[in-house]
Design a protein around this motif. Structure first.
Motif, PDB file in Angstrom:
ATOM      1  N   MET A  35      11.618  10.544   2.357  1.00 35.23           N
ATOM      2  CA  MET A  35      11.557   9.143   2.806  1.00 35.23           C
ATOM      3  C   MET A  35      10.126   8.684   3.078  1.00 35.23           C
ATOM      4  O   MET A  35       9.849   7.997   4.063  1.00 35.23           O
ATOM      5  CB  MET A  35      12.427   8.923   4.051  1.00 35.23           C
ATOM      6  CG  MET A  35      13.904   8.962   3.775  1.00 35.23           C
ATOM      7  SD  MET A  35      14.446   7.720   2.568  1.00 35.23           S
ATOM      8  CE  MET A  35      14.878   6.333   3.632  1.00 35.23           C
ATOM      9  N   TYR A  37       6.984   6.465   1.479  1.00 33.53           N
ATOM     10  CA  TYR A  37       6.803   5.388   0.497  1.00 33.53           C
ATOM     11  C   TYR A  37       5.304   5.200   0.278  1.00 33.53           C
ATOM     12  O   TYR A  37       4.757   4.137   0.543  1.00 33.53           O
ATOM     13  CB  TYR A  37       7.439   4.119   1.074  1.00 33.53           C
ATOM     14  CG  TYR A  37       7.901   3.088   0.080  1.00 33.53           C
ATOM     15  CD1 TYR A  37       7.998   3.337  -1.280  1.00 33.53           C
ATOM     16  CD2 TYR A  37       8.265   1.819   0.525  1.00 33.53           C
ATOM     17  CE1 TYR A  37       8.438   2.360  -2.155  1.00 33.53           C
ATOM     18  CE2 TYR A  37       8.711   0.836  -0.337  1.00 33.53           C
ATOM     19  CZ  TYR A  37       8.786   1.120  -1.680  1.00 33.53           C
ATOM     20  OH  TYR A  37       9.226   0.142  -2.543  1.00 33.53           O
ATOM     21  N   GLY A  80       2.614   0.890  10.599  1.00 32.57           N
ATOM     22  CA  GLY A  80       3.346   0.727   9.345  1.00 32.57           C
ATOM     23  C   GLY A  80       4.056   2.034   9.043  1.00 32.57           C
ATOM     24  O   GLY A  80       3.806   2.697   8.031  1.00 32.57           O
ATOM     25  N   SER A 105      10.223  -3.756  10.065  1.00 36.09           N
ATOM     26  CA  SER A 105      11.552  -3.644   9.469  1.00 36.09           C
ATOM     27  C   SER A 105      12.583  -3.122  10.470  1.00 36.09           C
ATOM     28  O   SER A 105      12.446  -2.005  10.993  1.00 36.09           O
ATOM     29  CB  SER A 105      11.465  -2.707   8.253  1.00 36.09           C
ATOM     30  OG  SER A 105      12.747  -2.246   7.914  1.00 36.09           O
ATOM     31  N   GLN A 108      14.365   0.003   9.136  1.00 38.10           N
ATOM     32  CA  GLN A 108      13.586   1.236   9.344  1.00 38.10           C
ATOM     33  C   GLN A 108      13.729   1.705  10.788  1.00 38.10           C
ATOM     34  O   GLN A 108      13.877   2.907  11.053  1.00 38.10           O
ATOM     35  CB  GLN A 108      12.111   1.006   8.996  1.00 38.10           C
ATOM     36  CG  GLN A 108      11.890   0.821   7.501  1.00 38.10           C
ATOM     37  CD  GLN A 108      10.446   0.552   7.129  1.00 38.10           C
ATOM     38  OE1 GLN A 108       9.630   0.143   7.955  1.00 38.10           O
ATOM     39  NE2 GLN A 108      10.125   0.767   5.866  1.00 38.10           N
ATOM     40  N   ALA A 147      -0.015   0.938   4.187  1.00 40.16           N
ATOM     41  CA  ALA A 147       0.578  -0.227   4.850  1.00 40.16           C
ATOM     42  C   ALA A 147      -0.432  -1.364   4.988  1.00 40.16           C
ATOM     43  O   ALA A 147      -0.060  -2.540   5.006  1.00 40.16           O
ATOM     44  CB  ALA A 147       1.118   0.169   6.221  1.00 40.16           C
TER      45      ALA A 147
HETATM   46  C1  LIG Z   1       4.668   1.017   1.976  1.00 44.49           C
HETATM   47  S1  LIG Z   1       5.403   1.115   3.575  1.00 44.49           S
HETATM   48  C2  LIG Z   1       4.645   2.621   4.102  1.00 44.49           C
HETATM   49  C3  LIG Z   1       5.467   3.309   5.114  1.00 44.49           C
HETATM   50  C4  LIG Z   1       4.968   4.690   5.535  1.00 44.49           C
HETATM   51  N1  LIG Z   1       3.652   4.639   6.094  1.00 44.49           N
HETATM   52  C5  LIG Z   1       5.023   5.644   4.377  1.00 44.49           C
HETATM   53  O1  LIG Z   1       3.960   6.082   3.932  1.00 44.49           O
HETATM   54  O2  LIG Z   1       6.121   5.963   3.918  1.00 44.49           O
HETATM   55  C6  LIG Z   1       4.609  -0.135   4.567  1.00 44.49           C
HETATM   56  C7  LIG Z   1       5.044  -0.223   6.015  1.00 44.49           C
HETATM   57  O3  LIG Z   1       4.245  -1.214   6.680  1.00 44.49           O
HETATM   58  C8  LIG Z   1       5.067  -1.941   7.569  1.00 44.49           C
HETATM   59  N2  LIG Z   1       4.398  -3.223   7.879  1.00 44.49           N
HETATM   60  C9  LIG Z   1       4.131  -4.250   7.044  1.00 44.49           C
HETATM   61  N3  LIG Z   1       3.483  -5.241   7.721  1.00 44.49           N
HETATM   62  C10 LIG Z   1       3.342  -4.815   9.006  1.00 44.49           C
HETATM   63  C11 LIG Z   1       2.752  -5.361  10.175  1.00 44.49           C
HETATM   64  N4  LIG Z   1       2.189  -6.572  10.166  1.00 44.49           N
HETATM   65  N5  LIG Z   1       2.769  -4.626  11.315  1.00 44.49           N
HETATM   66  C12 LIG Z   1       3.342  -3.399  11.342  1.00 44.49           C
HETATM   67  N6  LIG Z   1       3.914  -2.821  10.255  1.00 44.49           N
HETATM   68  C13 LIG Z   1       3.921  -3.520   9.104  1.00 44.49           C
HETATM   69  C14 LIG Z   1       6.378  -2.072   6.831  1.00 44.49           C
HETATM   70  O4  LIG Z   1       7.410  -2.435   7.716  1.00 44.49           O
HETATM   71  C15 LIG Z   1       6.484  -0.643   6.265  1.00 44.49           C
HETATM   72  O5  LIG Z   1       7.024   0.197   7.261  1.00 44.49           O
END
Ligand SMILES: C[S@@+](CC[C@H](N)C(=O)[O-])C[C@H]1O[C@@H](n2cnc3c(N)ncnc32)[C@H](O)[C@@H]1O
Length: 297
Positions: A35, A37, A80, A105, A108, A147
């Protein structure tokens, strides 16, 4: 199918939820058990899909090592945090006392609650609004893994974007104890000439999947961190993300019918297109994926 509450009042939050509140069952199928991403660390000769989870855990362990996380570490922050894999690994494998994750999310958050790890706290809150209450809440290490690409809107003029990146590093610096490490994985863009096909694909990313997403330039980030952090190391790991996108495309192809049953043809086709665009733009060296390790001054 996706079941989420009504829209928020913030279009930037809705843009993130458009992508990240597709159901957890769909993401399980796409990403596999780890899990994660984001990019992974494959070793030479490893099979792309057989080693996907191992490559992800290897990456997380390297990040933990770079940040010096050990059983002596009190609090760690993941900005993130996705589905909480890093939070879980930092506390269960590396011994960190408390791990806090920020995400926008709600699906999540629900997934992480299911990990049932009392050392993890998930906050559905933007990095921009997050503040520690006092020095006792400050962190010994922080991570942000693929993120940052979501954090600064492409709708802002360049000068405002620069200020926003500065604000991001100020926020992280404000949450960290002096001497604490911050390990960041982020795509960056090269200023290369574009073809019409690439322009169409970038428009698709902006309009259909990641509205307002801005892939930064490395120079924007180093300028934004100046004076707050000391730079330890910057490594271009472009292939780590390209390979992960290719591995997810294979998983999706293998279980496409199930994916369509969960989320419908439109969502599955969108994911196939966007993953292929990221894979080929990284392979063609239009985008990079930098690992940046910096120390709070
Ligand atoms: C591509 S995912 C990466 C998740 C995790 N770090 C990984 O490597 O699997 C991007 C993450 O950033 C979070 N995110 C996007 N904008 C955000 C914000 N303004 N503040 C906090 N989290 C944010 C999303 O909810 C998501 O969990």
């Amino acid at each position: 199918m996706t079941t989420v509450a009504p829209k928020s009042v913030d279009p930037e939050v809705d843009a993130i939820r458009h992508h990240y509140e597709v159901s957890n069952d769909f993401y399980r199928l796409l990403l596999g058990p780890s899990m994660m991403y984001s990019g992974g660390y494959w070793e030479a000769g490893e099979d792309l899909n057989a080693a996907l989870d191992e490559a992800q855990y290897r990456k997380l362990d390297k990040f933990a090592e770079l940040a010096g996380v050990s059983p002596a570490t009190g609090r760690v922050l993941d900005i993130g945090c996705g589905w909480g894999t890093m939070l879980n690994r930092l506390t269960t494998v590396h011994g960190a006392g408390q791990a806090v994750g920020l995400t926008l999310s709600r699906t999540q958050e629900a997934f992480i609650a299911g990990l049932d790890n009392p050392r993890i706290t998930t906050l559905v809150q933007s990095w921009a609004d997050y503040k520690v209450a006092d020095d006792s809440e400050k962190y010994d290490a922080a991570f942000c893994i693929n993120a940052l690409e979501h954090f600064v809107s492409s709708n802002l003029p360049p000068k405002e974007r620069t200020k926003r990146y500065r604000f991001f590093f100020q926020q992280v610096a404000g949450a960290l104890n002096p001497g604490a490490k911050f390990v960041l994985h982020t795509m960056t863009a090269e200023a290369l000439p574009m073809t019409r096909g690439l322009l169409d694909d970038l428009k698709f990313l902006q309009r259909s999947e990641f509205e307002g997403c801005h892939i930064p330039h490395l120079s924007e980030l180093s300028a934004a961190a100046e004076g707050l952090f000391e730079i330890d190391e910057v490594v271009n790991e472009r292939e780590s993300f390209a390979m992960a996108c290719r591995a997810w495309l294979v998983l999706l192809a293998e279980r496409r019918d199930e994916a369509v049953a969960l989320e419908g043809e439109e969502v599955v086709s969108r994911f196939e297109r966007y993953l292929d665009i990221f894979a080929y733009t990284l392979e063609d060296k239009f985008f990079n994926n930098f690992r940046v390790t910096i120390t709070r001054r």
